[in-house]
Design a protein around this motif. Structure first.
Motif, short mmCIF file in Angstrom:
data_model
loop_
_atom_site.label_atom_id
_atom_site.label_comp_id
_atom_site.label_asym_id
_atom_site.label_seq_id
_atom_site.Cartn_x
_atom_site.Cartn_y
_atom_site.Cartn_z
N LYS A 13 43.75 10.78 -90.58
CA LYS A 13 43.78 10.23 -89.22
C LYS A 13 44.88 10.89 -88.39
CE LYS A 13 44.19 5.99 -86.61
NZ LYS A 13 44.27 4.53 -86.66
N GLN A 14 46.02 11.15 -88.99
CA GLN A 14 47.16 11.72 -88.26
C GLN A 14 46.89 13.13 -87.75
OE1 GLN A 14 49.87 11.21 -91.44
NE2 GLN A 14 49.68 13.30 -92.19
N ASN A 15 45.88 13.81 -88.30
CA ASN A 15 45.58 15.19 -87.90
C ASN A 15 44.38 15.32 -86.96
OD1 ASN A 15 47.67 16.11 -89.55
ND2 ASN A 15 46.32 16.25 -91.32
N VAL A 16 43.68 14.22 -86.70
CA VAL A 16 42.45 14.28 -85.90
C VAL A 16 42.71 14.85 -84.51
CG1 VAL A 16 40.67 12.88 -84.79
CG2 VAL A 16 41.26 12.48 -87.19
N ASP A 17 43.72 14.36 -83.81
CA ASP A 17 43.98 14.82 -82.44
C ASP A 17 44.32 16.30 -82.39
OD1 ASP A 17 43.43 12.40 -81.23
OD2 ASP A 17 45.51 11.72 -81.32
N GLU A 18 45.04 16.79 -83.37
CA GLU A 18 45.39 18.21 -83.42
C GLU A 18 44.13 19.06 -83.54
OE1 GLU A 18 47.74 21.30 -86.39
OE2 GLU A 18 48.11 19.14 -86.57
N TYR A 19 43.22 18.67 -84.43
CA TYR A 19 41.97 19.42 -84.58
C TYR A 19 41.10 19.30 -83.33
CZ TYR A 19 42.82 20.54 -89.46
OH TYR A 19 43.33 21.05 -90.62
N LYS A 20 41.05 18.10 -82.73
CA LYS A 20 40.27 17.92 -81.50
C LYS A 20 40.76 18.88 -80.41
CE LYS A 20 39.54 13.89 -79.79
NZ LYS A 20 39.65 12.50 -79.33
N ASN A 21 42.07 18.95 -80.23
CA ASN A 21 42.62 19.83 -79.20
C ASN A 21 42.25 21.29 -79.45
OD1 ASN A 21 43.80 17.66 -77.89
ND2 ASN A 21 45.76 17.89 -78.93
N ASP A 24 38.46 21.85 -78.86
CA ASP A 24 38.17 21.82 -77.43
C ASP A 24 38.59 23.12 -76.76
OD1 ASP A 24 37.10 19.27 -77.63
OD2 ASP A 24 38.90 18.26 -76.90
N ILE A 32 33.21 13.33 -84.08
CA ILE A 32 34.13 12.71 -85.03
C ILE A 32 33.53 11.41 -85.53
CG2 ILE A 32 36.41 11.66 -85.32
CD1 ILE A 32 37.49 13.81 -83.55
N TYR A 46 38.81 10.92 -91.80
CA TYR A 46 37.82 11.06 -90.73
C TYR A 46 37.00 12.30 -91.01
CZ TYR A 46 39.91 7.46 -87.83
OH TYR A 46 40.35 6.26 -87.34
#
Length: 75
Positions: A13-21, A24, A32, A46
């Motif tokens: 979960k802590q890495n999801v935003d980094e991969y999303k960025n 994108d 996701i 996730y």
């Protein structure tokens, strides 16, 4: 993403935003999927799910995740 799901990677979960960025920025389509809370194993992982991609884009994605993907039919 409306395309058929072809493969995925699991991430904490802590890495999801980094991969999303990163995805994108690379303009690579993905979706996701949150974990199912009732399952003990992998309850904090996730899935970042992708449609079938051209080889060049798959290469970029596998380089980002530093491993090969898991086929979605094995989900």
């Amino acid at each position: 993403m409306k395309a058929e799901k072809a493969f995925y990677y699991t991430v904490d979960k802590q890495n999801v935003d980094e991969y999303k960025n990163m995805l994108d920025l690379m303009k690579i389509p993905y979706e996701i999927e949150a974990p199912i809370a009732l399952l003990q194993e992998g309850a904090d992982l996730y899935r970042i799910v992708f449609p079938d991609l051209p080889a060049r884009l798959y290469g970029m994605v596998s380089k980002l995740f530093q491993r090969d993907a898991i086929p979605y039919d094995q989900a």
